[in-house]
Write a protein that holds these residues in place. Structure first.
Motif, PDB file in Angstrom:
ATOM      1  N   THR A  81       0.841  -1.203   0.000  1.00 35.84           N
ATOM      2  CA  THR A  81       0.000   0.000   0.000  1.00 35.84           C
ATOM      3  C   THR A  81       0.873   1.249   0.000  1.00 35.84           C
ATOM      4  N   LEU A  82       1.964   1.198   0.742  1.00 37.27           N
ATOM      5  CA  LEU A  82       2.926   2.296   0.765  1.00 37.27           C
ATOM      6  C   LEU A  82       3.487   2.551  -0.632  1.00 37.27           C
ATOM      7  N   MET A  83       3.848   1.481  -1.357  1.00 40.30           N
ATOM      8  CA  MET A  83       4.367   1.625  -2.704  1.00 40.30           C
ATOM      9  C   MET A  83       3.316   2.211  -3.645  1.00 40.30           C
ATOM     10  N   SER A  84       2.053   1.843  -3.438  1.00 39.40           N
ATOM     11  CA  SER A  84       0.985   2.417  -4.257  1.00 39.40           C
ATOM     12  C   SER A  84       0.830   3.906  -3.982  1.00 39.40           C
ATOM     13  N   ALA A  85       0.969   4.300  -2.713  1.00 38.42           N
ATOM     14  CA  ALA A  85       0.869   5.722  -2.372  1.00 38.42           C
ATOM     15  C   ALA A  85       1.987   6.519  -3.025  1.00 38.42           C
ATOM     16  N   LEU A  86       3.214   5.990  -2.990  1.00 43.63           N
ATOM     17  CA  LEU A  86       4.333   6.672  -3.634  1.00 43.63           C
ATOM     18  C   LEU A  86       4.140   6.713  -5.148  1.00 43.63           C
TER      19      LEU A  86
END
Length: 404
Positions: A81-86
């Motif tokens: 999810t963090l990678m999607s946010a970035l």
């Protein structure tokens, strides 16, 4: 012939063979070698003939262009999810966790552990990503027109061409362990061998490559780098290594810089996972997003120790804070010897109380006079005792403001 003369003759023959090899190498290098006369060797370049360049950042201090990075954490802690946010931030020029503005670029995401249509795409769209700038590797094809599923362990060379063609600025490999075609992820040599094509992809295309991986089991007491599953080569080869750690009794998480050779090894950012909904083509989709919190500064291990501390440790800290507050009881100054005696009588750690008083409550611990032999005393600071905070991360905040 004596033994000495035999040795001298052998040395002469070896020197002659070496010189002959040098002449052949020089001749081949100058294009004068005979047809079929192949020479093996190593090309060396002198330092004064080479140029230097600055590190170019995609996210200053965290992600460099043309470099490999690793993001690690326990399963379910929000790494994907963090990678999607970035990714959403980089496709739109949005705000990064530290408040800086993201450069706009295309993003390629390989997701081997999550559903593309029901998980990854709704998450990206829900966080506002420009979906025209999102690329998902689906299949590979050969000169004969044969199509097979994309496999990162064998198709990195082909992926390099696609990354260059579509001007991809960030590549996410989730999980990075999918690169292992042979050998073991626990063997440093195998890991380095598997990562070499990825390094070449990053260096030749200028993309920032991020490999997502897990922590091993029962690794809480190890250093943050040592928690990463498999060989330490995963972190060693990467230009920077980021880890996700969750607070022991809440859903708050931190992203920490635990290894880097491109910036300071310091601090990180707070984030939460939050549900979000959006409408698309007449349907309502529900997914998870990221809410960024404050920027942190400090030693990563110290921050992780604070956020992972258990309830019993928090109770001890509160007991020490109460002990310090009760110490003075209307007095501005207390002899250190009295503090140590009271701490022993109350069953609390004198050293722990001392650190609490000095670092978090502002107590001044000084000699009682100018005489070097004067006894040490504890004094209330002119501004009064700081009450401290129940927030474990309070000592690490860069500012009191939340990042928008």
């Amino acid at each position: 012939m004596t033994a000495a003369s035999q040795w001298e003759a052998q040395q002469a023959r070896e020197r002659a063979a070496i010189e002959k090899g040098r002449r052949r190498a020089r001749s081949a290098a100058n294009g004068h070698g005979k047809s079929g006369d192949h020479v093996e060797g190593v090309t060396l370049q002198q330092g004064n003939a080479m140029s230097m360049k600055h590190v170019e950042f995609l996210w200053p201090g965290y992600l460099a262009r043309g470099a490999v990075h690793v993001v690690a954490g326990h399963s379910g802690e929000g790494k994907s999810t963090l990678m999607s946010a970035l990714s959403a931030a980089f496709t739109t020029g949005g705000r990064l966790p530290d408040g800086s503005r993201a450069p706009v670029c295309n993003v390629l995401i390989y997701s081997g552990e999550e559903g593309i249509q029901d998980t990854l795409l709704p998450r990206l769209r829900g966080m506002g990503a420009d979906m025209e700038r999102i690329f998902i590797p689906k299949a590979r094809y050969d000169a004969a027109g044969h199509v097979t599923p994309f496999d990162p362990s064998t198709d990195i060379e082909l992926l390099k061409l696609a990354v260059a063609e579509h001007e991809i600025g960030m590549v996410v490999l989730d999980p990075v362990m999918a690169l292992m075609s042979t050998g073991s992820g626990n063997d440093a040599r195998d890991v380095r061998h598997s990562l070499r094509p990825v390094q070449e992809l990053a260096e030749t295309t200028g993309a920032s490559v991020i490999g997502v991986t897990h922590f091993g089991k029962s690794t809480k007491d190890r250093t943050l780098e040592a928690r990463i599953l498999g060989s330490q080569a995963w972190a060693a080869v990467a230009r920077s290594c980021l880890v996700v750690v969750r607070e022991s009794d809440s859903e708050r998480r931190v992203l920490l810089r635990v290894k880097t050779n491109i910036a300071r090894r310091d601090g990180g950012v707070v984030f939460h996972l939050a549900p979000l909904s959006f409408d698309w083509h007449g349907e309502t989709f529900h997914t998870m997003g990221v809410q960024w919190g404050r920027v942190l500064t400090g030693v990563p291990e110290t921050i992780a120790d604070a956020i992972e501390s258990d309830a019993a440790k928090d109770e001890r800290i509160e007991a020490m804070r109460a002990f310090v507050s009760d110490l003075f009881d209307g007095r501005d100054e207390v002899p250190s010897i009295d503090v140590e005696a009271q701490a022993k009588a109350c069953g609390v750690s004198y050293r722990g109380v001392q650190r609490m008083a000095r670092d978090e409550m502002g107590v001044l611990i000084r000699r009682g006079g100018n005489d070097p032999s004067a006894p040490w005393v504890w004094r209330i600071p002119p501004t009064g005792l700081r009450s401290g905070s129940a927030d474990r991360l309070a000592p690490f905040y860069c500012s009191t403001e939340e990042v928008d």
